[in-house]
Structures are given as structure tokens and as C-alpha cells.
Write a protein that holds these residues in place. Sequence first.
Motif: not given
Length: 287
Positions: A156-180
Motif C-alpha cells: 500500500a503506497d499512498r492509498v485513499s481511504q476508500d481503497q485502504a481496507l482492501s489492503h488488510v489481510a486481517g485483524y488481531a488484538i494488540g497490547l501496546d505496553m508503555t513506560v511513562r
Amino acid sequence: MRLCRFEDNRLGVVRGTSEAPVVHDVTRILEALPSFRYPLPDHDPLIAALPVLRPRIEALADAAPAIPLKDLRLLPPVASPRKIVAAPVNYRLHHEEALADETLHHGTNILPIDKAGLFLKATSSLIGPSDPVVIRFPEARNDHEIELVAVIGTRADRVSQDQALSHVAGYAIGLDMTVRGTQERSMRKSCDSYTVLGPWLVTADEIPDPSALEMQLMVNGETRQRTSTANLLRQVAALIEKASAFYTLVPGDLLFTGTPEGVAPVVAGDVMTARIAGIGEMKVAVR
């Protein structure tokens, strides 16, 4: 289809009920991937080949015995992401809590996402749900952040919103752990084990609309974060458009879409339970 990686880099299809999921070993499909010599490819080969290999994966799963998932060690469902892209303060209430709490902002300027843009996390921080988050700086505040993660499936290189989801293979859950602290986000969020991905990858056809998924994070059984992706300030398609305007996204790249309000510290001994509707649940220990 739900794809997991488990044990010694084996590949499985997850089926069964949410109460008793099972895994069908389809590792043999990996023999169909091309062999690479140095230099290695700039993408994850399995994610890139998934559309072509999927019928054979399904057939292998049909013929393979069921293994109880509870007996397996789960690895991150994407083996080789080249980039981990993340969206800061992408829920309004989280933005407000970050501005109001000095232990979150540490005197730094918390810009809204439209001004702050996106940031990158080190791929070396990635783990699966069966491995613990290991607190790197116990003297500091270390927070949990549950997020929906989109896995890029095609370049995906400079794609528009209306085409963006066609570049998604799938979804997962993420934990973005953070040191403050006062350091740049990319540093505070890139400690070893501070990017958790799991429990598996759910292919995009099972989640045609990622903008209305309920999510919840509990620590030791107490709910800390709860919202819907309907409350994202920038939805998945908008984030892909923004990211691909700056750098080309390739198969296997991970897009963390932002965390809702309720971020709070965890310490050694805690157990985090993360759930997103349509994907599943994962329990992650803190050490």
C-alpha cells in the motif's frame, strides 16, 4: 479463517467454540513458500501469499486432527512484520485523560492525532500472548493499552481511504505496553516484550467492518478499559491512508489503531485479559 502460530513456529487454523477452541496443524503449507537467499524479502512471505494459499490451508485443516488450544504456546500470528505503526491518542477520552494526568504526560505536549501523526515501534518488542510482558523499568509507571491491530496484506503506497481496507489481510488484538516518561513514544513503547499480538489473525472477510467492535481489557479480573472502535477518532481506513502517505506498507506490517481511556499501571504478578469482539480473547502475564 483464524490463523495462529504455535510452539516451534508451527502454523495452525483455529476452529471450534470460544469456550473450547482447537487448532488444526497446517504447517505443511509453509513448504509452498519460496526459499530466500540474502538479502531477505522486505515483507512477511506467508501474509503475502495468503490469498493464493488459503484454499490449500483450509483443505489441510479439514484433514488435520484437532488439538486443544489450551495446551499450546501461542506465538505472535505474524512472524516477520517489517514495521509496527501505531496511532497515538486516537480516542477522545484517552486524549482528555492524558492531558489531565501528569503521570501520563510528564509535562510533554500531548497533541491530538491529526497533529501528532503516527509513530513506529521496534519489531524486536513483539511477542505472542503465551509469553509474559517483562517489566523493564519497575521503578517507573508501566501501563497497559489494548488496541485493535490491522495486519497489512498487500503493498500500500499512498492509498485513499476508500481503497485502504482492501489492503488488510486481517485483524488481531494488540497490547501496546508503555513506560511513562519524557522519552519519545517510540523509545518508551519499544522495550522487549512491550508489543503483544494475538491470540491469532482473523482474516478480513470475517470482519468486514472494523469500526464497530467492542473491546475490553481486565487486570486480575477488574475491568480497566472498555469501549467500541466506533469511538476511534481516525478509523482504520483513515490510518492506512495516513501511514501509506509517508511510507509504503508491505504484507505483514502491523497497524496499532490506538487505545481508549482507562490506561493504568501493571506490575509483576498481574494478569491482563484482552478481548475484542469478532477476534477473541488472550490472557497475558506480567513478570
